[in-house]
Design an enzyme around this catalytic site. Structure first.
Site, PDB file in Angstrom:
ATOM      1  N   SER A 262       0.826  -1.202   0.000  1.00  0.00           N
ATOM      2  CA  SER A 262       0.000   0.000   0.000  1.00  0.00           C
ATOM      3  C   SER A 262       0.859   1.251   0.000  1.00  0.00           C
ATOM      4  O   SER A 262       1.893   1.313   0.659  1.00  0.00           O
ATOM      5  CB  SER A 262      -0.918   0.020   1.226  1.00  0.00           C
TER       6      SER A 262
ATOM      7  N   LYS B  87      -4.725  -6.478   3.467  1.00  0.00           N
ATOM      8  CA  LYS B  87      -4.624  -5.389   2.482  1.00  0.00           C
ATOM      9  C   LYS B  87      -6.006  -5.041   1.928  1.00  0.00           C
ATOM     10  O   LYS B  87      -6.342  -3.863   1.746  1.00  0.00           O
ATOM     11  CB  LYS B  87      -3.686  -5.795   1.339  1.00  0.00           C
TER      12      LYS B  87
ATOM     13  N   HIS C  89      -7.738  -3.078   4.537  1.00  0.00           N
ATOM     14  CA  HIS C  89      -7.167  -1.729   4.509  1.00  0.00           C
ATOM     15  C   HIS C  89      -7.843  -0.893   3.434  1.00  0.00           C
ATOM     16  O   HIS C  89      -8.238   0.257   3.668  1.00  0.00           O
ATOM     17  CB  HIS C  89      -5.659  -1.819   4.243  1.00  0.00           C
ATOM     18  N   ASN C  90      -8.004  -1.458   2.251  1.00  0.00           N
ATOM     19  CA  ASN C  90      -8.612  -0.705   1.157  1.00  0.00           C
ATOM     20  C   ASN C  90     -10.079  -0.403   1.436  1.00  0.00           C
ATOM     21  O   ASN C  90     -10.591   0.657   1.065  1.00  0.00           O
ATOM     22  CB  ASN C  90      -8.468  -1.473  -0.155  1.00  0.00           C
TER      23      ASN C  90
ATOM     24  N   GLU D 273     -10.118   2.396   3.702  1.00  0.00           N
ATOM     25  CA  GLU D 273      -9.756   3.568   2.881  1.00  0.00           C
ATOM     26  C   GLU D 273     -10.990   4.131   2.171  1.00  0.00           C
ATOM     27  O   GLU D 273     -11.188   5.349   2.127  1.00  0.00           O
ATOM     28  CB  GLU D 273      -8.698   3.140   1.869  1.00  0.00           C
TER      29      GLU D 273
END
Length: 483
Positions: A128, A183, A186-187, A190
Site C-alpha cells: 500500500s 490489504k 485496509h482498502n 480507505e
C-alpha cells in the site's frame, strides 16, 4: 554476479519498487513480458544502477541467488496464474514466489497450497502507498508460507515505510491469504475514510456556505489534531489547487467515482463472515450511485428537495460539529474493519496481531494517520478486545461527540444532503448500544411465513419454537440455520 531478488513486471508499481530495493543496497533482476520495457528501464531510470536485465524468463531465473526470490508485480487475476505456470518449472525446492498485486485473498489461499505442493514457498503481500509509496517506502503486509519469511524479511523491512518512531511498516501477517485479506480490509477502510471526508466537504460547502479557500484552511487545522492523516492533508492541498482560470480545480472534476474492486471484495467478505460492515458498504454504494451521473441529472430536474442553503447554526459551531461527527464516524469505520479481521481470523485459522496491523499502517499506506496509534494502544491494553468502541478512549470520544454527530446528520437530512457513510455509522452505533432491537418481530414474521422458528426470552438460548399463527399450519418447521 547474482541478484538478491527478481521482479517480473515493470509497470508503475514494479518499476518504483525495484528502484526502492536497489536504493537500499540490493541487486535486483528485472524482467517484463514486453521486453522493450526492460531496455527502456535500464537505459532510463535504472541506468548505472545495480540491476540485472533479463530478456527471457530462463535468463531471469538463472540470474537469481538461491533460494531464488521471484516477485510478481503483474495485474491481479489470470496474469498471476499464467506467470506461475511459466516460472514454477524453472524453480527448485525452497525457492520463493512473492505476489505483490491486489489479489483476492481466496486466490492467494489457493495459490499458496498449489505452489507448496510443488516444493516451493509462496508469499502474497499487500503493498500500500501507490506509486510514491513503492518508491520511497510502502506499507507491506506479507502472508503465506511462513518458512519463506526469514529469507525475505531483511529486504521487506529495508524497503518498507518507517513510522515517526522509526518502526518498520511491515510485519508478517499470517498463513496463506492473510496478507492479502488485511490489504483488502485496509482498502475497504480507505473507501470509508474517503467517503466520510467527502461528506464533511459537502456539509461545509452546502450547509456552512464555506468557499474552497476556507475549507482548505479548515482541513489544514484538522490535520494538526486528532484527525491528523494523509487523506486529510491531501484534501487540504486539493481544495487549494487552482485551475488555469483561477477557479478551484476540484470544481472542474466530474462527480463520477471509479473503483478497482477491493472495496467490493471487502463488503462481500463481510457478508460471507456475517460482519455488519455498513459504513464501508455505503461507501462502495456511494461510488456506484455517483457513477449514475446521467440518471442523477434527469432525477434532479424531477425531484425537488429541501432548499439547501446556509444553516442558521454559527459557522464555527458547524465546523466543530462536522469535525466531531467525522471523528466519531471514523472510529466506527475502523471498529467495523477490525471486527472483520477478527472474524476472518476465526474463520481461516489466522493468528492476527491487531495492534501490529495498526502499527504497520502508520506509514507508507493511504490510511496512515495518528489515529492508528490509539488503535495500537487499545489492543496493547487488551489483546482480546472484542470491539474497538469498547476501549475506554474510543467509547469516551463517541459519547463526547454524540450530540454533534446527531446535529450534523439532522442538518444534512433537513437540507436534503446525502451523508450515507456518516448516517450508517450513527445507525450502527445506535444499534450496537441498544440492549433491545425489533428483531423479535422479524423472527415472528419469518416463523409466520416460513416456519423458520424463534427463540424465547423465557427459555434457554438454543431452544427453538414455532407457532401455528393462522391455525391452518402444521407442526413441520424449517431447519434452523444462519446462512
Amino acid at each position: 554476479m547474482k541478484a538478491d531478488i527478481g521482479i517480473i513486471g515493470l509497470a508503475v508499481m514494479g518499476e518504483n519498487l525495484v528502484l526502492n530495493m536497489e536504493s537500499k543496497g540490493f541487486t535486483v533482476a528485472v524482467y517484463n513480458r514486453t521486453t522493450n520495457k526492460v531496455t527502456k528501464f535500464i537505459e532510463g531510470r535504472g541506468k548505472g544502477k545495480k540491476f540485472i536485465p533479463s530478456y527471457t524468463i530462463e535468463e531471469f531465473i538463472a540470474s537469481l541467488r538461491r533460494p531464488r526470490k521471484v516477485m510478481l508485480m503483474v495485474k491481479a487475476g489470470q496474469p498471476v496464474d499464467d506467470n506461475l505456470e511459466l516460472i514454477i518449472p524453472l524453480l527448485e525446492p525452497g525457492d520463493i514466489i512473492i505476489e505483490g498485486g491486489n489479489s483476492h485473498f481466496p486466490d492467494t489461499i489457493r495459490r499458496t497450497k498449489y505452489v507448496e505442493s510443488k516444493g516451493l514457498l509462496y508469499i502474497g503481500t499487500g503493498v500500500s502507498g501507490g506509486e510514491e509509496g513503492a518508491l520511497l517506502g510502502p506499507s507491506l503486509m506479507p502472508g503465506g508460507s511462513k518458512e519463506a519469511w526469514p529469507h525475505v524479511k531483511e529486504i521487506f523491512h529495508a524497503i518498507s515505510a518507517k513510522a515517526s518512531d522509526g518502526a518498520s511498516c511491515c510485519a508478517w501477517i499470517g498463513d496463506n491469504g492473510a496478507g492479502h485479506f488485511v490489504k483488502m480490509s485496509h482498502n475497504g477502510i480507505e473507501y470509508g475514510d474517503m467517503q466520510l471526508i467527502c461528506e464533511a466537504y459537502n456539509l461545509l460547502k452546502d450547509v456552512g456556505g464555506l468557499d474552497h479557500e476556507e475549507m482548505a484552511e479548515v482541513f489544514e487545522e484538522w490535520n494538526k489534531a486528532e484527525l491528523d492523516s494523509y487523506l486529510i492533508e491531501i484534501t487540504a492541498e486539493i481544495l487549494k489547487y487552482k485551475d488555469d482560470d483561477g477557479e478551484p480545480m476540484v470544481t472542474k472534476i466530474l462527480d463520477k467515482a471509479g473503483q478497482k474492486g477491493t472495496g467490493k471484495w471487502t463488503v462481500i467478505g463481510a457478508l460471507d463472515l456475517g460482519v455488519p460492515l455498513s459504513l464501508i458498504g455505503e461507501s462502495v454504494f456511494a461510488r456506484l450511485i455517483s457513477s449514475m451521473k446521467s440518471e442523477r441529472v434527469v432525477a434532479a430536474k424531477r425531484f425537488s428537495g429541501p432548499a439547501a442553503g446556509k444553516s442558521n447554526i454559527d459557522k464555527q459551531d458547524l465546523i466543530d460539529d462536522v469535525r466531531k461527527a467525522l471523528y466519531a464516524s471514523k472510529i466506527v469505520s475502523y471498529a467495523q474493519g477490525f471486527n472483520l479481521l477478527r472474524k476472518a481470523a476465526e474463520e481461516y485459522g489466522w493468528e492476527l496481531n491487531y495492534g501490529e496491523i495498526a502499527m504497520i499502517w502508520r506509514g507508507g499506506c493511504i490510511i496512515r494517520s495518528a489515529f492508528l496509534n490509539k488503535i495500537y494502544e487499545a489492543y496493547k491494553n487488551n489483546p482480546e478486545l472484542q470491539n474497538l468502541v469498547m476501549d475506554d478512549y474510543f467509547s469516551s470520544i463517541l459519547m463526547e461527540n454524540s450530540q454533534s454527530w446527531r446535529r450534523v446528520i439532522a442538518a444534512a437530512v433537513t437540507q436534503g444532503i446525502p451523508v450515507p457513510a456518516m448516517s450508517a455509522a450513527l445507525s450502527w452505533f445506535d444499534s450496537y448500544r441498544s440492549e433491545w432491537l425489533p428483531a423479535n418481530l422479524l423472527q415472528a414474521q419469518r416463523d409466520y411465513f416460513g416456519a423458520h422458528t424463534y427463540e424465547r426470552i423465557d427459555e434457554p438460548e438454543g431452544q427453538f419454537f414455532h407457532t401455528n399463527w393462522t391455525g391452518r399450519g402444521g407442526d413441520t418447521v424449517s431447519t434452523t440455520y444462519n446462512a
